[in-house]
Design a protein around this motif. Structure first.
Motif, mmCIF file in Angstrom:
data_model
loop_
_atom_site.group_PDB
_atom_site.id
_atom_site.type_symbol
_atom_site.label_atom_id
_atom_site.label_comp_id
_atom_site.label_asym_id
_atom_site.label_seq_id
_atom_site.Cartn_x
_atom_site.Cartn_y
_atom_site.Cartn_z
ATOM 1 N N LEU A 130 0.832 -1.203 0.000
ATOM 2 C CA LEU A 130 0.000 0.000 0.000
ATOM 3 C C LEU A 130 0.869 1.256 0.000
ATOM 4 N N ILE A 131 1.967 1.226 0.735
ATOM 5 C CA ILE A 131 2.864 2.383 0.777
ATOM 6 C C ILE A 131 3.444 2.656 -0.608
ATOM 7 N N GLU A 132 3.842 1.599 -1.314
ATOM 8 C CA GLU A 132 4.366 1.775 -2.668
ATOM 9 C C GLU A 132 3.282 2.298 -3.607
ATOM 10 N N TYR A 133 2.091 1.791 -3.453
ATOM 11 C CA TYR A 133 0.989 2.271 -4.296
ATOM 12 C C TYR A 133 0.677 3.730 -3.980
ATOM 13 N N LEU A 134 0.743 4.087 -2.705
ATOM 14 C CA LEU A 134 0.496 5.472 -2.303
ATOM 15 C C LEU A 134 1.508 6.405 -2.960
ATOM 16 N N ARG A 135 2.762 5.994 -2.996
ATOM 17 C CA ARG A 135 3.784 6.808 -3.669
ATOM 18 C C ARG A 135 3.453 6.965 -5.150
ATOM 19 N N PHE A 136 3.012 5.885 -5.766
ATOM 20 C CA PHE A 136 2.635 5.917 -7.183
ATOM 21 C C PHE A 136 1.522 6.936 -7.429
ATOM 22 N N VAL A 137 0.512 6.952 -6.582
ATOM 23 C CA VAL A 137 -0.618 7.865 -6.729
ATOM 24 C C VAL A 137 -0.190 9.302 -6.476
ATOM 25 N N GLU A 138 0.606 9.513 -5.429
ATOM 26 C CA GLU A 138 1.020 10.866 -5.065
ATOM 27 C C GLU A 138 1.930 11.496 -6.118
ATOM 28 N N GLN A 139 2.854 10.712 -6.630
ATOM 29 C CA GLN A 139 3.792 11.249 -7.620
ATOM 30 C C GLN A 139 3.089 11.717 -8.887
ATOM 31 N N ARG A 140 1.942 11.131 -9.165
ATOM 32 C CA ARG A 140 1.203 11.469 -10.383
ATOM 33 C C ARG A 140 -0.016 12.334 -10.115
ATOM 34 N N ASP A 141 -0.300 12.602 -8.824
ATOM 35 C CA ASP A 141 -1.451 13.420 -8.422
ATOM 36 C C ASP A 141 -2.746 12.853 -8.992
ATOM 37 N N LEU A 142 -2.963 11.566 -8.767
ATOM 38 C CA LEU A 142 -4.081 10.865 -9.380
ATOM 39 C C LEU A 142 -5.371 11.020 -8.578
ATOM 40 N N THR A 143 -6.470 10.715 -9.232
ATOM 41 C CA THR A 143 -7.781 10.615 -8.588
ATOM 42 C C THR A 143 -8.209 9.156 -8.614
ATOM 43 N N CYS A 144 -8.619 8.642 -7.455
ATOM 44 C CA CYS A 144 -9.084 7.257 -7.352
ATOM 45 C C CYS A 144 -10.574 7.256 -7.009
ATOM 46 N N ALA A 145 -11.337 6.448 -7.721
ATOM 47 C CA ALA A 145 -12.748 6.249 -7.392
ATOM 48 C C ALA A 145 -12.861 5.043 -6.464
ATOM 49 N N VAL A 146 -13.804 5.089 -5.550
ATOM 50 C CA VAL A 146 -13.957 4.034 -4.544
ATOM 51 C C VAL A 146 -15.080 3.095 -4.959
ATOM 52 N N ALA A 147 -14.706 1.864 -5.283
ATOM 53 C CA ALA A 147 -15.673 0.837 -5.683
ATOM 54 C C ALA A 147 -15.954 -0.038 -4.467
ATOM 55 N N MET A 148 -16.878 0.400 -3.637
ATOM 56 C CA MET A 148 -17.161 -0.300 -2.386
ATOM 57 C C MET A 148 -18.529 -0.976 -2.393
ATOM 58 N N THR A 149 -19.584 -0.258 -2.745
ATOM 59 C CA THR A 149 -20.938 -0.783 -2.610
ATOM 60 C C THR A 149 -21.220 -1.813 -3.697
ATOM 61 N N ASP A 150 -21.420 -3.060 -3.294
ATOM 62 C CA ASP A 150 -21.730 -4.127 -4.250
ATOM 63 C C ASP A 150 -23.185 -4.055 -4.690
ATOM 64 N N GLY A 151 -23.512 -4.824 -5.731
ATOM 65 C CA GLY A 151 -24.906 -4.897 -6.164
ATOM 66 C C GLY A 151 -25.793 -5.491 -5.086
ATOM 67 N N LYS A 152 -25.256 -6.433 -4.309
ATOM 68 C CA LYS A 152 -25.844 -7.030 -3.100
ATOM 69 C C LYS A 152 -26.946 -8.037 -3.378
ATOM 70 N N GLY A 153 -27.601 -8.022 -4.554
ATOM 71 C CA GLY A 153 -28.593 -9.043 -4.861
ATOM 72 C C GLY A 153 -29.703 -9.094 -3.834
ATOM 73 N N ASP A 154 -29.988 -10.302 -3.336
ATOM 74 C CA ASP A 154 -30.990 -10.501 -2.290
ATOM 75 C C ASP A 154 -30.359 -10.119 -0.959
ATOM 76 N N ARG A 155 -30.798 -9.014 -0.401
ATOM 77 C CA ARG A 155 -30.130 -8.488 0.791
ATOM 78 C C ARG A 155 -30.402 -9.296 2.051
ATOM 79 N N SER A 156 -31.291 -10.242 1.980
ATOM 80 C CA SER A 156 -31.503 -11.111 3.138
ATOM 81 C C SER A 156 -30.478 -12.241 3.183
ATOM 82 N N LEU A 157 -29.655 -12.357 2.131
ATOM 83 C CA LEU A 157 -28.677 -13.438 2.033
ATOM 84 C C LEU A 157 -27.260 -12.884 2.109
#
Length: 533
Positions: A130-157
């Motif tokens: 993660l530290i190496e990846y952080l350096r990669f992002v910082e050196q290039r001043d990148l924007t990262c989108a957060v892909a967190m919320t899944d489709g979830k399907g049937d939420r009772s499962l």
């Protein structure tokens, strides 16, 4: 390096993501008219970091490298960092409504903490990656989108029980050179306009959900990634005084057997740590949400006051409007104050990162989630009913109607009709249009639903301390009883971190009041701004 908005836009030309909007393939993301308001909004975070006046709050010195980075790429190290982040988010959202890029920082901080914790528990090597990846992002001043919320399907499962496994992103293959992931993330803010996607779990997992416990970084144009995005704001609409210029796009992102090399993998099956990563991200992000909606609230407060003036009413003499304005101010500054408290009373993690105090952060987010509708109602109340029958901007140039409308719809004689219409259309755009409705929904559910905040408040609140207080006053000797679950959640010194002393906060960048007195652009004094923290 620090990019400008123009350089950010040009940097997107190096990527060729597979993006669809309104049923058609987008040929060039940085040139797509339906995405331009979102591109402009993210661009604000780049240009503001280059303004000398704003650099104390919009940039930071990264401890790992000693380099100056954009605030939204910084790993927080103290309460001052959290306060500056809170102010930075409010500042950019005063301009853009929602600048989206702060999610990058929220995710990087959460992954920074989680990988340190996983390595300590499992002997893995995620944190150095993660530290190496952080350096990669910082050196290039990148924007990262957060892909967190899944489709979830049937939420009772649970994830492993889903009849359609692809409703959650999961690891489908482990290889010598990395992993292969498949599935869908349903709500990815700013995805088409990012350089990278940070895939994260959206919930706690069980051992049978281990394949769904995955966190990794994926370029937006990686093979197998498809985005179905919504237009940003209301581009091209003449009445969209605000959202024609600034907006936000979200996307459903499908990962179809996407290969991820090991150096970009930060969680791969350690299911017992997925809940910690999810909750830590939520705490960081809810602090950001507080700053973002405070910036949006500033727009409503300013537009409401201008509308009262254009209607010929003096707020100091019109008591019912003054009371409504005070109520609006109370809401905005009330939840923002929770953000300040969450920053000042933040918690130092073993890895050196600093996270918001969870009770204050969740209370602030809960307040704004439920009070966004009151904010809209109060803005409508103080503005009067003109928004209901507001003539479209085309009528301003209609030879058959323009002169009459300019005469009969003027308020104060010293304020031209055009000025009154301009403010009214801005208020309509922010509160009574597609954009206004969108802000309501994203405020309610963005960063988690109100139920999620309530769970976190109850999880962290030291209810036992309060019971101890009453038991002591009643002089009862029952505190040591092990079966009394109500007293189990205790935090020594919960009133503050050091026993009744306010925690020392390192030097904070110039206050918002100090900055806004000169204006965001530094063009002249402003006497009607709030005081800073």
């Amino acid at each position: 390096m620090l990019m400008s908005a123009a350089e950010y836009r040009e940097s997107l030309r190096q990527y060729k993501p597979r993006v669809f909007i309104n049923g058609r393939r987008v040929e060039s993301v940085p040139d797509e008219p339906l995405l331009m308001p979102a591109l402009n909004a993210i661009g604000v975070t780049y240009d503001f970091a280059l303004r000398k006046q704003l650099q104390p709050v919009m940039t930071a010195q990264q401890a790992l490298t000693g380099c100056t980075v954009n605030r939204f790429l910084h790993i927080n190290r103290c309460g001052a960092d959290l306060l500056n982040k809170l102010e930075a988010v409010r500042l950019v959202c005063q301009e853009s409504g929602c600048a989206q890029r702060y999610l990058t920082q929220d995710a990087l901080n959460a992954i920074f903490q989680a990988t340190y914790r996983i390595d300590a528990d499992r002997g893995t090597e995620y944190h150095p990656r993660l530290i190496e990846y952080l350096r990669f992002v910082e050196q290039r001043d990148l924007t990262c989108a957060v892909a967190m919320t899944d489709g979830k399907g049937d939420r009772s499962l649970r994830p492993h029980q889903q009849p359609v496994p692809q409703s959650y992103v999961r690891i489908v293959e482990r290889r010598a050179d990395g992993i292969v992931i498949q599935g869908v993330k349903a709500i990815v803010t700013g995805a088409p306009l990012a350089h990278e996607l940070l895939v994260m779990p959206c919930r706690s997992m069980t051992d049978r959900d281990a394949d769904f416990a995955v966190c990794c970084a994926v370029p937006v144009d990686a093979e197998g990634v498809t985005m179905v995005a919504r237009p940003a704001g209301r581009p091209g609409e003449a009445a969209a005084k605000f959202s024609g210029r600034y907006g936000q796009t979200t996307a459903v992102v499908h990962f179809d057997r996407v290969r991820v090399p090991w150096e970009r993998v930060f969680l791969a099956g350690e299911w017992e740590h997925s809940g910690y990563l999810t909750r830590t991200y939520a705490t960081h992000h809810r602090l950001s949400c507080i700053g973002a909606r405070a910036g949006f609230g500033d727009l409503l407060i300013g537009a409401g006051a201008l509308m009262c003036e254009a209607n010929g009413l003096d707020l100091e003499r019109t008591h019912h409007l003054r009371e409504a304005m005070v109520e609006l101010i109370k809401i905005v500054e009330g939840f923002f104050a929770c953000g300040v408290a969450a920053s000042v009373y933040g918690l130092q993690h073993a890895c050196g990162a600093f996270e918001p105090e969870p009770v204050f952060a969740n209370i602030g987010k809960l307040l704004l989630s439920t009070q966004i509708y009151d904010m809209h109602r109060l803005a409508h109340y103080v503005s009067g009913g003109l928004v209901v029958a507001l003539p479209g901007p085309e009528e301003d140039h209609n030879p058959h109607t323009a002169a009459t409308l300019a005469e009969v719809l003027r308020g104060r004689p010293d304020i031209p009709y055009e000025r009154r219409m301009e403010v009214a259309r801005l208020l309509e755009d922010l509160t009574a249009s597609y954009t206004g409705g969108w802000y309501s929904v994203i405020s309610l559910h963005g960063g988690g639903s109100p139920e999620a905040m309530k769970m976190e408040i109850f999880r962290h609140y030291p209810l036992g301390n309060k019971v101890d207080l009453v038991e002591r006053l009643l002089e009862r000797q029952v505190l040591a009883s092990p079966e009394r679950t109500i007293t189990r959640n205790r935090q020594p010194g919960r009133c503050c971190l050091t026993g009744c002393l306010v925690p020392e906060v390192a030097a904070v960048a110039p206050t918002l009041a100090e900055r806004t007195r000169a204006g965001v652009g530094g063009d002249g004094p402003r006497e009607d701004r709030r005081k800073g923290v």
